[in-house]
Design a protein around this motif. Structure first.
Motif, PDB file in Angstrom:
ATOM      1  N   PRO A 212       0.876  -1.362  -0.035  1.00  0.00           N
ATOM      2  CA  PRO A 212       0.002  -0.162   0.104  1.00  0.00           C
ATOM      3  C   PRO A 212       0.821   1.372   0.076  1.00  0.00           C
ATOM      4  CG  PRO A 212      -0.231  -1.131   2.109  1.00  0.00           C
ATOM      5  CD  PRO A 212       0.473  -2.099   1.094  1.00  0.00           C
ATOM      6  N   GLU A 213       2.066   1.082   0.273  1.00  0.00           N
ATOM      7  CA  GLU A 213       3.165   2.386   0.379  1.00  0.00           C
ATOM      8  C   GLU A 213       3.046   2.956  -1.092  1.00  0.00           C
ATOM      9  OE1 GLU A 213       5.495  -1.125  -0.866  1.00  0.00           O
ATOM     10  OE2 GLU A 213       4.267  -0.736   0.952  1.00  0.00           O
ATOM     11  N   PHE A 214       2.773   2.243  -2.006  1.00  0.00           N
ATOM     12  CA  PHE A 214       2.917   2.505  -3.440  1.00  0.00           C
ATOM     13  C   PHE A 214       2.199   3.399  -4.066  1.00  0.00           C
ATOM     14  CE2 PHE A 214       2.836   0.862  -8.279  1.00  0.00           C
ATOM     15  CZ  PHE A 214       3.853   1.791  -8.500  1.00  0.00           C
ATOM     16  N   VAL A 215       0.851   2.855  -3.354  1.00  0.00           N
ATOM     17  CA  VAL A 215      -0.549   3.459  -3.755  1.00  0.00           C
ATOM     18  C   VAL A 215      -0.529   4.875  -2.918  1.00  0.00           C
ATOM     19  CG1 VAL A 215      -2.985   3.510  -3.548  1.00  0.00           C
ATOM     20  CG2 VAL A 215      -1.596   1.604  -3.968  1.00  0.00           C
ATOM     21  N   GLY A 216       0.320   4.874  -1.852  1.00  0.00           N
ATOM     22  CA  GLY A 216       0.312   5.990  -0.907  1.00  0.00           C
ATOM     23  C   GLY A 216      -0.889   6.094   0.062  1.00  0.00           C
TER      24      GLY A 216
END
Length: 528
Positions: A331-335
């Motif tokens: 989810p860090e990629f999605v922000g």
């Protein structure tokens, strides 16, 4: 161009344009010529005698470039605006070039020149100087800083080791290809590279490529790029070396320098090449990159996580290649993080149309949202409920609403694709997978609407329930034994290595197509 139109254009401009061997030119025609394209078949380009003939040629280009050009070119063609000697074997430019005071464009790409004459500083009207891939050119003369009208300086692929101090004097520069960065520690007139501070006065910059960034020292000004309100394309490149060849101090310095290279809000294209740090700068997000449309990462080998770029509002193209340290994309990629209130109405990658992952040999897991723990109905031998992890997608999340193409190449450990891909991505038209031996199945992607291309996925066994796919391309999948649920399939392309294994499921596809469409799939089958 149609041959008749070309013939008409040549006929109208026959007195102003010449294409051919310049030795055949006669003096009486030279006064009317404006554009010359010299096709040379000899080692030296020799011009015809032009005694007392007024030469008004504005553009001179070479084809089948010679090894040398006689000085007469630079002495007689004094009204030249454009001089293109690219792809020739010319090894030197005579000092007399400084007399071409009307010259606007000088192209020396792919030549064998080893130096530029000092007289080049006399070209006060020169706007474009292109020195791409000049393998023998390693030094730029101090006179370069006198080119007050220069708009474009392109050094792409040319390994410049010595540059003159004061490049900031060229205040009209808008395009700078391969700006070699140096620490400027020697404070000499000729140095190993330009300090980043020298960019401060180049306020008109639209395209900038910084190379050898590992040599950069700390900037005294954080706004070295931020105030460039015209900058649209930025390339940041570190010299590629083997893994583990940098010290901790080098890595730390690289991360600090990158942190200072805050781009302007109007930036549209950004490329990060061979970044040797382990973490991205804190400004890498929607605030600073709100106008970004294209983002490319190549050879970022040491970063364990991908940057939080899922909320960039205008991003349309994303390519990530060579992220060797990444094992999980979450989810860090999605922000978006668990418990973050913005997740309730999150639009992840709101305008992204093309997403490419390549050469990520250690990538194993891919999810878009935080995992939650849920108890399943199945109980173990001790009566305790088994625990199963599932993706917990927020209720009102829109995921990749405009994604058209997804490509994954060279990701051999990736076990599966997120379930949201092909379900929530309403516009997805093309899915391309290659070199992923860990993938067992591609199934249940109802929104994938046009092309599925799979190559060299040795472990692939099933392709199922893709009701809108119209074209299937398969090669290098020897264990693919089950293909069904492709009700809209119109075109099938199989590699030569798939002829035997496809005999198990092609008949079923033919029957299904005949039942649904009343025609034989064989009529629409291609072989490659």
């Amino acid at each position: 161009m149609h041959d008749l139109l070309r013939q008409l254009a040549c006929n109208i401009s026959r007195e102003e344009c010449f294409i051919g061997d310049v030795e055949t030119l006669r003096g009486e025609y030279m006064s009317k010529l404006r554009r010359v394209t010299a096709i040379n078949y000899k080692d030296k380009l020799v011009l015809p005698s032009m005694n007392k003939v007024e030469v008004k040629v504005r553009t001179f280009l070479t084809v089948n470039g010679p090894q040398s050009i006689e000085d007469a070119l630079f002495k007689r063609f004094l009204l030249l605006r454009v001089l293109v000697l690219n792809c020739s074997l010319v090894q030197s430019i005579p000092n007399y070039i400084g007399k071409l005071i009307h010259l606007r464009l000088l192209n020396l790409d792919y030549t064998r020149i080893s130096c530029l004459p000092k007289s080049i500083g006399s070209l006060k009207n020169l706007q474009v100087l292109s020195l791409r891939w000049c393998d023998d050119l390693h030094t730029l003369p101090s006179a370069m800083t006198l080119l007050s009208s220069l708009r474009c300086l392109d050094l792409l692929g040319t390994k410049i080791n010595q540059v003159p101090k004061g490049i900031g004097k060229l205040k009209l520069l808008t395009c700078f290809g391969d700006y070699p960065v140096g620490d400027g520690s020697d404070n000499a007139v000729i140095q190993d590279g330009w300090k980043l501070e020298e960019l401060s006065s180049l306020s008109q910059m639209r395209y900038l490529c910084l190379v050898k960034l590992e040599r950069a020292a700390h900037c005294s000004r954080n706004a070295v790029l931020t105030d460039k309100r015209h900058l649209q394309k930025l390339i940041l490149e570190w010299t590629e070396h083997g893994e583990g060849s940098y010290s901790k101090e080098d890595v730390s310095n690289t991360e600090k320098v990158f942190e200072q290279l805050i781009p302007p809000h109007n930036l549209e294209v950004m490329c990060i090449l061979h970044f040797l740090g382990q973490q991205y700068p804190t400004w890498f997000g929607a605030t600073c990159l709100s106008s970004l449309m294209s983002l490319v990462f190549i050879g970022v080998r040491s970063c364990v996580h991908l940057p939080p770029i899922g909320q960039l509002p205008n991003l349309k193209f994303l390519r990530i290649e060579g992220a060797h340290a990444v094992t999980k994309v979450g989810p860090e990629f999605v922000g978006c993080k668990k418990g973050d209130p913005v997740c309730d109405e999150l639009v992840a990658f709101p305008k992204l149309e093309w997403l490419i992952f390549a050469d990520m040999p250690n990538w194993e897991e891919w999810s878009f949202f935080e995992e939650e723990v849920a108890a399943a109905d199945v109980r173990g031998e001790d009566g305790a409920a088994e625990i199963r992890k599932v993706d917990a997608q927020p209720a009102r999340v829109r995921l990749l609403p405009h994604l058209l193409k997804l490509q994954l190449h060279g990701c051999p450990k990736l076990r599966d694709l997120p379930q949201q891909l092909g379900k929530d991505t309403a516009c997805l038209k093309e899915l391309s997978l290659s070199g992923r031996s860990n993938l067992k199945a591609v199934e249940d992607r109802p929104m994938l609407s046009e092309v599925l291309a799979i190559g060299y996925c040795e472990g692939l066994e099933r392709i199922c329930n893709l009701p809108q796919v119209t074209e299937l391309r398969v090669s290098g999948c020897p264990n693919l034994s089950h293909v069904e649920g492709l009700g809209s399939l119109q075109r099938l392309l199989l590699g030569e290595d798939m002829q035997e294994v496809s005999s198990r499921w092609v008949p079923r596809l033919q029957e299904e197509h005949q039942r649904l469409h009343g025609e034989d799939l064989v009529d629409n089958m291609g072989k490659r």
